[in-house]
Enzyme design. Structure first.
Site, short mmCIF file in Angstrom:
data_model
loop_
_atom_site.label_atom_id
_atom_site.label_comp_id
_atom_site.label_asym_id
_atom_site.label_seq_id
_atom_site.Cartn_x
_atom_site.Cartn_y
_atom_site.Cartn_z
N CYS A 167 0.71 -12.19 -19.71
CA CYS A 167 1.14 -11.16 -18.77
C CYS A 167 2.50 -11.43 -18.12
O CYS A 167 3.54 -11.26 -18.75
CB CYS A 167 0.05 -10.95 -17.73
N LYS A 188 -2.04 -19.99 -17.85
CA LYS A 188 -0.90 -19.17 -17.45
C LYS A 188 0.05 -19.95 -16.53
O LYS A 188 -0.36 -20.48 -15.50
CB LYS A 188 -1.41 -17.92 -16.74
N GLU A 202 -5.58 -10.41 -21.51
CA GLU A 202 -5.86 -11.19 -20.31
C GLU A 202 -7.11 -10.60 -19.65
O GLU A 202 -7.37 -9.40 -19.71
CB GLU A 202 -4.66 -11.04 -19.37
#
Length: 271
Positions: A142, A106, A40
């Site tokens: 993440c 995301k 990321e």
């Protein structure tokens, strides 16, 4: 299937970070990897304003990543930021090379541990599975790793390997949580999980945002750690045994058991 995890330290200059992408991609290709995973925020580290560095998916930064992947002849997956039009950005993975042209935004934003990612980042909506040499690969970012239902959805869509690309926040117990969560998601899905993090920077950088703790790893379908990194920048290269993953899914049939349970629940609700 051979894959590589590029645990790097992104800086605040996208052009300099492209040099890292090129270097690690060619090293991965030379090692025989078919896919190389970057963290990321590969485009630009956290802790600086993201809107000024964000670019569209057909902009110069993404176009350069595509060119790097094409020259190396492997799939590159890397974190970048894409404008939304409302002053925020999408926290995005670009996946490119060897016939792959996809991106993932995301879904689960990091509104935790004193951070509020949703102030500057807009959420994505759609899970993404890409095909790499006939292998289904699910993409996540993440904080997604704390939400097992996303990983189950990706496995049900055909993912045999799920990647996690992070700039993991530091703090007490956070490295242990990172490792445990990656292993748990592998067990949840009876598939491989490849989790690549930013390396651990100096204290002057770590204080300004979630910028990585290292500890990149690959977890097997039964949760064993296949390989792992320390805190510093490193290229991990490992082979994924897809026949083993298939055997595990047949033996520990949690995905089919879950589907059976859902069907029974629907039948009972109609009766």
């Amino acid at each position: 299937m051979r894959i590589a995890l590029a645990q790097i330290l992104s800086g605040s200059e996208p052009a300099a970070n492209l040099a890292l992408v090129e270097d690690y991609t060619h090293r991965a290709a030379d090692a025989g990897a078919r896919m190389v995973l970057f963290p990321e925020a590969t485009m630009c580290r956290f802790g600086v304003p993201l809107d000024p560095v964000a670019e569209p998916l057909d902009g110069p930064w993404a176009s350069r990543v595509r060119a790097i992947a094409d020259r190396a002849g492997i799939v590159v997956v890397a974190g970048m930021f894409v404008p939304t039009g409302d002053g925020r950005v999408f926290n995005t993975l670009i996946a490119t090379g060897s016939g792959v042209d996809a991106h993932y935004e995301k879904i689960h934003l990091y509104d935790a541990f004193g951070f509020q990612e949703s102030k500057t980042v807009a959420p994505g909506r759609e899970p993404v599975v890409i095909d790499v040499d006939g292998v289904g690969v699910g993409l996540t970012l993440c904080y997604d790793v704390r939400f097992p239902e996303l990983y189950v959805e990706l496995a049900e869509r055909g993912a045999q390997l799920i990647t996690v690309h992070a700039s993991w926040g530091s703090g007490p117990g956070k490295l242990d949580q990172w490792t445990l969560l990656a292993r748990a998601r592998a067990i949840d899905t009876t598939g491989y999980v490849a989790a690549v993090d930013q390396g651990r920077p100096g204290a002057d950088i770590a204080a300004v945002g979630p910028t990585g703790v290292g500890g990149s790893l690959v977890a097997s379908p039964t949760g064993e750690v296949v390989c792992s990194a320390g805190a510093d920048p490193q290229l991990l290269v490992t082979d994924i045994d897809l026949d083993n993953a298939h055997r595990v899914r047949e033996t520990i049939a949690v995905l089919s058991n879950r589907a059976d349970f859902a069907r029974r629940g629907k039948a009972e609700s109609r009766s």
